[in-house]
Design an enzyme around this catalytic site. Structure first.
Site, PDB file in Angstrom:
ATOM      1  N   LYS A 192       0.886  -1.172   0.000  1.00 31.50           N
ATOM      2  CA  LYS A 192       0.000   0.000   0.000  1.00 31.50           C
ATOM      3  C   LYS A 192       0.922   1.220   0.000  1.00 31.50           C
ATOM      4  O   LYS A 192       1.429   1.631   1.041  1.00 31.50           O
ATOM      5  CB  LYS A 192      -0.873  -0.023   1.256  1.00 31.50           C
ATOM      6  CG  LYS A 192      -2.156   0.785   1.177  1.00 31.50           C
ATOM      7  CD  LYS A 192      -2.027   2.226   0.817  1.00 31.50           C
ATOM      8  CE  LYS A 192      -1.785   3.141   1.984  1.00 31.50           C
ATOM      9  NZ  LYS A 192      -1.729   4.571   1.560  1.00 31.50           N
ATOM     10  N   CYS A 302      13.636  11.276   6.189  1.00 32.80           N
ATOM     11  CA  CYS A 302      13.444  10.875   7.588  1.00 32.80           C
ATOM     12  C   CYS A 302      14.692  11.135   8.426  1.00 32.80           C
ATOM     13  O   CYS A 302      14.595  11.525   9.584  1.00 32.80           O
ATOM     14  CB  CYS A 302      13.054   9.406   7.654  1.00 32.80           C
ATOM     15  SG  CYS A 302      14.173   8.370   6.719  1.00 32.80           S
ATOM     16  N   GLU A 402       9.390  17.152  13.860  1.00 35.32           N
ATOM     17  CA  GLU A 402       9.834  16.796  12.517  1.00 35.32           C
ATOM     18  C   GLU A 402       9.065  17.683  11.533  1.00 35.32           C
ATOM     19  O   GLU A 402       7.847  17.579  11.421  1.00 35.32           O
ATOM     20  CB  GLU A 402       9.534  15.320  12.250  1.00 35.32           C
ATOM     21  CG  GLU A 402      10.125  14.848  10.953  1.00 35.32           C
ATOM     22  CD  GLU A 402       9.819  13.389  10.659  1.00 35.32           C
ATOM     23  OE1 GLU A 402       8.689  12.945  10.911  1.00 35.32           O
ATOM     24  OE2 GLU A 402      10.719  12.704  10.146  1.00 35.32           O
TER      25      GLU A 402
HETATM   26  P1  NAP Z   1       2.514   8.783   7.110  1.00 39.26           P
HETATM   27  O1  NAP Z   1       1.492   9.849   7.053  1.00 39.26           O
HETATM   28  O2  NAP Z   1       2.754   8.115   8.402  1.00 39.26           O
HETATM   29  O3  NAP Z   1       2.077   7.716   6.019  1.00 39.26           O
HETATM   30  C1  NAP Z   1       2.851   6.574   5.751  1.00 39.26           C
HETATM   31  C2  NAP Z   1       1.975   5.534   5.122  1.00 39.26           C
HETATM   32  O4  NAP Z   1       0.982   5.132   6.069  1.00 39.26           O
HETATM   33  C3  NAP Z   1       1.212   6.039   3.901  1.00 39.26           C
HETATM   34  O5  NAP Z   1       1.106   4.995   2.965  1.00 39.26           O
HETATM   35  C4  NAP Z   1      -0.139   6.370   4.484  1.00 39.26           C
HETATM   36  O6  NAP Z   1      -1.167   6.368   3.525  1.00 39.26           O
HETATM   37  C5  NAP Z   1      -0.293   5.257   5.477  1.00 39.26           C
HETATM   38  N1  NAP Z   1      -1.284   5.512   6.525  1.00 39.26           N
HETATM   39  C6  NAP Z   1      -1.742   6.705   6.985  1.00 39.26           C
HETATM   40  N2  NAP Z   1      -2.670   6.505   7.965  1.00 39.26           N
HETATM   41  C7  NAP Z   1      -2.784   5.169   8.117  1.00 39.26           C
HETATM   42  C8  NAP Z   1      -3.558   4.343   8.969  1.00 39.26           C
HETATM   43  N3  NAP Z   1      -4.429   4.846   9.867  1.00 39.26           N
HETATM   44  N4  NAP Z   1      -3.419   3.005   8.861  1.00 39.26           N
HETATM   45  C9  NAP Z   1      -2.549   2.462   7.979  1.00 39.26           C
HETATM   46  N5  NAP Z   1      -1.801   3.200   7.129  1.00 39.26           N
HETATM   47  C10 NAP Z   1      -1.905   4.536   7.211  1.00 39.26           C
HETATM   48  O7  NAP Z   1       3.935   9.283   6.574  1.00 39.26           O
HETATM   49  P2  NAP Z   1       4.237  10.125   5.264  1.00 39.26           P
HETATM   50  O8  NAP Z   1       3.707  11.498   5.488  1.00 39.26           O
HETATM   51  O9  NAP Z   1       3.816   9.373   4.042  1.00 39.26           O
HETATM   52  O10 NAP Z   1       5.845  10.107   5.272  1.00 39.26           O
HETATM   53  C11 NAP Z   1       6.569  10.915   6.065  1.00 39.26           C
HETATM   54  C12 NAP Z   1       6.982  10.218   7.356  1.00 39.26           C
HETATM   55  O11 NAP Z   1       7.680   9.017   7.056  1.00 39.26           O
HETATM   56  C13 NAP Z   1       7.951  11.040   8.165  1.00 39.26           C
HETATM   57  O12 NAP Z   1       7.609  10.970   9.528  1.00 39.26           O
HETATM   58  C14 NAP Z   1       9.290  10.368   7.912  1.00 39.26           C
HETATM   59  O13 NAP Z   1      10.255  10.580   8.902  1.00 39.26           O
HETATM   60  C15 NAP Z   1       8.882   8.955   7.817  1.00 39.26           C
HETATM   61  N6  NAP Z   1       9.899   8.183   7.101  1.00 39.26           N
HETATM   62  C16 NAP Z   1      10.705   7.326   7.794  1.00 39.26           C
HETATM   63  C17 NAP Z   1      11.699   6.618   7.139  1.00 39.26           C
HETATM   64  C18 NAP Z   1      12.604   5.666   7.867  1.00 39.26           C
HETATM   65  O14 NAP Z   1      13.236   4.832   7.215  1.00 39.26           O
HETATM   66  N7  NAP Z   1      12.696   5.724   9.173  1.00 39.26           N
HETATM   67  C19 NAP Z   1      11.861   6.765   5.762  1.00 39.26           C
HETATM   68  C20 NAP Z   1      11.021   7.642   5.091  1.00 39.26           C
HETATM   69  C21 NAP Z   1      10.038   8.332   5.772  1.00 39.26           C
HETATM   70  P3  NAP Z   1      -1.717   7.756   2.887  1.00 39.26           P
HETATM   71  O15 NAP Z   1      -0.580   8.690   2.777  1.00 39.26           O
HETATM   72  O16 NAP Z   1      -2.240   7.339   1.596  1.00 39.26           O
HETATM   73  O17 NAP Z   1      -2.764   8.244   3.830  1.00 39.26           O
END
Ligand code: NAP
Length: 499
Positions: A192, A302, A402
């Protein structure tokens, strides 16, 4: 001679692409069962973006059923290791062969420069699939020590159906970090992607089947997190969720696992990574590392080095060097301009959020040295210039939250002890760095930074051989390296008695 990449070349490619936004389930494209779709503007210019299937629990059920059937049949996991390896290497080759197209799809979705998409994201995605493809015929099981009348095989077996939920900042790379080891280990996957960045996920699945991966082994369901990610994480027939995203959603994923079938979870979450500069450091090297470490990908990384913890005596000199790198070396431009090194932020709501965090920081007293402003507004796209705030304290919101934008918080310190306290005073533990010419201090300090990766006198060095992931609320489980395979397997002991 290689291709001459010009803006006209990329515009022609953009105009020629057919954008496929349907789910990919059991080897074929499927619209959502509800018939609903999602559209969003392109971050580079605000023009209409792709039309995606808006998945829900029914689509997730279909994808999980296909993945389970493929796993149960053994069509992939019981293939000869050499054959599996060939297919994965062929898949990596197809990713490279379709590199320009994949790069453009990524740029349409997320607004990063197409040159970066091609040279970094496509390359690392293909390398990731290749790395794990090469491991397939090199993994051994164990025989435990027993007496001569018995034998105990300790088999490393795949888990079954893995749900992968990924973010929008490095979609192809992070997809490969999950797909490579999960599929190499013999699992089936339902991916997903973030709803902002689904195009490359769908194309990767098409290319996998073209390479010979059996239908159902790799499925993609597109849609919103609440409507598709949540049912996937709550699904009773999913054995594991490999998640990368925010700490906030990571906590929900743990809850869903607990509420459903106690599935395993691996969480790669957020960060607020420190880059520490002592007054004896090479300030040019530190400035370059700090600027690229924080501003690359418009700060949507991240492990971005968003906290610059700098010895007070060199703060001013260092920040003016960072300003020079940000203004002279890091080219912010339209993503199809081949000179662009950073492009647009992911979408307008995110850009507004970043700008409002900056405004709130200023209300608290954060002092802007330069940048951190909306630019190129006339393009209709979402652009913020790299910027630095100085004389910060670690309790200010710009130093704690962040931001996921090109915003660096410089926090001065006087003693090594004080620097270390600031470094570890965060809920995150993803990465960190120390710049000093004193190698004793470099060693002492790098051991004391509580983070999954620490760099000395550099930032963001990585290869597939090094594990990546965090401590504390940056999550647990590691992507990359041979160790990543472990989390997609479990041990199974088979005893046999003789005589
Ligand atoms: P996010 O909002 O947490 O979303 C990540 C994924 O989770 C997306 O596919 C999102 O879908 C999905 N999601 C959202 N709500 C959900 C729920 N209730 N249940 C299941 N899945 C759900 O993060 P983002 O804004 O895409 O990415 C930024 C974040 O990722 C930052 O905090 C960054 O630090 C972190 N990150 C971490 C790493 C690492 O390796 N540690 C690497 C890259 C990014 P939708 O967007 O379609 O709603």
């Amino acid at each position: 001679m290689g291709t001459q990449y010009t803006r006209t070349y990329w515009e022609a490619l953009l105009a020629s692409l057919r954008l496929e936004g349907r789910h990919f389930i059991d080897g074929a494209h499927r619209p959502s069962r509800s018939g609903l779709t999602i559209t969003r503007p392109r971050p580079m210019d605000g023009a209409a973006g792709p039309v995606l299937a808006r998945g829900d629990a029914a689509d997730v059920d279909a994808a999980v059923a296909a993945a389970r059937a493929a796993f149960a049949s053994g069509v992939w996991r019981h293939k000869e290791p050499g054959d599996k390896k060939k297919i994965m290497l062929e898949w990596a080759g197809l990713i490279r062969a379709h590199g320009e197209e994949l790069a453009m799809l990524e740029t349409i979705d997320v607004g990063k420069p197409v040159t970066a998409s091609l040279n970094v994201d496509v390359r690392l995605c293909a390398d990731g699939i290749q790395y794990y493809g090469e491991m397939v015929d090199k993994m051994y099981d164990e025989i435990a020590p027993t007496g001569p009348k018995a034998r105990a095989l300790v088999r490393k077996v795949p888990l079954g159906v893995v749900g992968a939920i990924t973010p929008w900042n490095y979609p192809m790379i992070i997809d490969a970090w999950k797909l490579g080891p999960a599929i190499a280990a013999g699992n089936s996957v339902v991916l997903k992607p973030a709803e902002q960045s689904s195009l490359t996920a769908i194309r990767l699945a098409e290319l996998a089947v073209e390479a010979g991966l059996p239908a159902g082994v790799f499925n993609v369901v597109t849609g919103y997190g609440e409507e598709t990610g949540k049912p996937l994480a709550l699904h009773m027939d999913v054995d594991m969720i490999a998640f990368t995203g925010s700490t906030e959603v990571g906590k929900l994923i743990m809850g869903y696992a607990a509420q459903s079938n106690v599935k395993r979870v691996a969480l790669e979450l957020g960060g607020k990574s420190p880059l520490v500069v002592f007054e004896d450091a090479d300030l040019d090297a530190a400035a370059s590392a700090a600027a690229w470490g924080c501003f690359y990908n418009s700060g949507e990384t991240c492990h971005a080095s968003t906290r610059l913890i700098v010895q007070r005596s060199v703060q001013e000199a260092l920040v003016s060097k960072i300003e020079a790198v940000a203004k002279n070396d890091i080219v912010l431009a339209h993503p199809l301009d081949p000179s662009a090194q950073i492009g647009a932020l992911i979408e307008e709501t995110h850009m507004e959020k970043v700008l409002s965090m900056i405004a709130a920081g200023e209300q608290e007293g954060a002092r802007r040295a330069f940048g951190a402003e909306r630019v190129l507004a006339e393009t209709g796209g979402c652009y913020i210039s790299p910027g630095v705030f100085i004389d910060m304290t670690n309790d200010m919101s710009l130093a704690r939250q962040e931001i996921f934008g090109p915003v660096l918080a410089a926090i001065p310190f006087d003693t090594e002890e004080e620097a270390l306290t600031i470094v570890n005073d965060t809920v995150y533990g993803l990465a960190g760095a120390v710049f000093t010419k004193d190698m004793d201090r470099a060693h002492r300090f790098s051991e004391a930074i509580h983070a999954g990766t620490v760099w000395i006198n550099t930032y963001d060095m990585a290869t597939f051989a090094t594990p990546f992931g965090g401590f504390k609320q940056s999550g647990f489980g590691r992507d990359r390296s041979v160790h990543a395979i472990d989390k997609y397997c479990d041990y199974k002991t088979i005893w046999q008695q003789f005589g």
